[in-house]
Scaffold this active site. Structure first.
Site, PDB file in Angstrom:
ATOM      1  N   CYS A 198      46.697  54.331  20.556  1.00  0.00           N
ATOM      2  CA  CYS A 198      48.183  54.710  21.027  1.00  0.00           C
ATOM      3  C   CYS A 198      49.033  54.154  20.047  1.00  0.00           C
ATOM      4  O   CYS A 198      49.918  54.919  19.876  1.00  0.00           O
ATOM      5  CB  CYS A 198      48.549  53.569  22.270  1.00  0.00           C
ATOM      6  SG  CYS A 198      47.478  54.161  23.982  1.00  0.00           S
ATOM      7  N   GLU A 243      50.853  54.931  27.394  1.00  0.00           N
ATOM      8  CA  GLU A 243      51.619  55.260  26.071  1.00  0.00           C
ATOM      9  C   GLU A 243      51.576  56.499  25.956  1.00  0.00           C
ATOM     10  O   GLU A 243      52.496  57.641  25.780  1.00  0.00           O
ATOM     11  CB  GLU A 243      51.234  54.450  25.158  1.00  0.00           C
ATOM     12  CG  GLU A 243      51.320  52.985  25.067  1.00  0.00           C
ATOM     13  CD  GLU A 243      50.226  52.253  25.451  1.00  0.00           C
ATOM     14  OE1 GLU A 243      49.866  51.097  25.075  1.00  0.00           O
ATOM     15  OE2 GLU A 243      49.405  52.660  26.233  1.00  0.00           O
ATOM     16  N   HIS A 294      46.001  56.576  28.704  1.00  0.00           N
ATOM     17  CA  HIS A 294      46.610  55.458  28.804  1.00  0.00           C
ATOM     18  C   HIS A 294      48.171  55.776  28.761  1.00  0.00           C
ATOM     19  O   HIS A 294      48.591  56.778  28.575  1.00  0.00           O
ATOM     20  CB  HIS A 294      46.501  54.663  27.068  1.00  0.00           C
ATOM     21  CG  HIS A 294      45.174  54.143  26.964  1.00  0.00           C
ATOM     22  ND1 HIS A 294      44.955  53.286  25.953  1.00  0.00           N
ATOM     23  CD2 HIS A 294      43.932  54.367  27.399  1.00  0.00           C
ATOM     24  CE1 HIS A 294      43.566  53.105  25.785  1.00  0.00           C
ATOM     25  NE2 HIS A 294      42.933  53.942  26.856  1.00  0.00           N
ATOM     26  N   CYS A 346      46.687  49.802  21.787  1.00  0.00           N
ATOM     27  CA  CYS A 346      45.413  49.894  21.252  1.00  0.00           C
ATOM     28  C   CYS A 346      45.356  50.567  19.842  1.00  0.00           C
ATOM     29  O   CYS A 346      46.653  51.252  19.644  1.00  0.00           O
ATOM     30  CB  CYS A 346      44.454  50.492  22.104  1.00  0.00           C
ATOM     31  SG  CYS A 346      44.609  52.336  22.528  1.00  0.00           S
TER      32      CYS A 346
END
Length: 147
Positions: free
Chosen positions: A84, A53, A51, A81
């Site tokens: 993260c 992040e 992801h 999410c």
């Protein structure tokens, strides 16, 4: 005019979207300096943890030489999410700015509300709806084109 940090995150999201990734972008800033930028790469890297992040936190930790990013702020185009949010907490990010809310997968103001849990080690200051319209449009257009 100098682009805002969220503008830079949106640009990273657009780049990710052009390569077929879900268009999410992230920028990590220390003071007035951008130290890491990333877009989603889960498909490209064949890595469900890639992801934006997570990738930006990894870069920032490498650049600073520390796993603690206590003087850093993170800008991301979509509400993080749970994975993260956990990484943001463990990295001790000072401030989190996010664009669009994610009622289905978000974990900051939606879902599990990770930072509000008693077991959360560190909660950053959170600023939501920063660049929300642009981030939501980018995501909506991306998924509309896929249907």
């Amino acid at each position: 005019m100098t682009p805002s940090f969220m503008d830079l995150a949106l640009k990273a999201a657009e780049t990710a979207g052009k390569s077929g990734e879900v268009p999410i972008g992230c920028v990590i800033v220390r003071g007035d300096e951008v130290i890491a930028t990333a877009g989603n790469r889960t498909l490209t890297d064949r890595d469900p943890t890639a992801h934006a992040e997570i990738l930006a936190i990894r870069k920032a930790a490498e650049i600073t030489g520390s796993e603690r990013l206590t003087d850093c702020d993170l800008y991301v185009t979509l509400e993080p999410c749970t994975m993260c949010a956990g990484a943001i907490s463990f990295a001790r990010i000072r401030r989190l700015y996010f664009g669009a809310a994610d009622p289905k997968g978000g974990a900051v103001e939606s879902g599990v509300r990770f930072f509000a849990q008693a077991t959360c080690h560190h909660a950053p200051e959170v600023y939501s709806a920063v660049g929300e319209q642009e981030a939501a449009t980018l995501l909506r257009d991306f998924f509309r084109a896929r249907r």
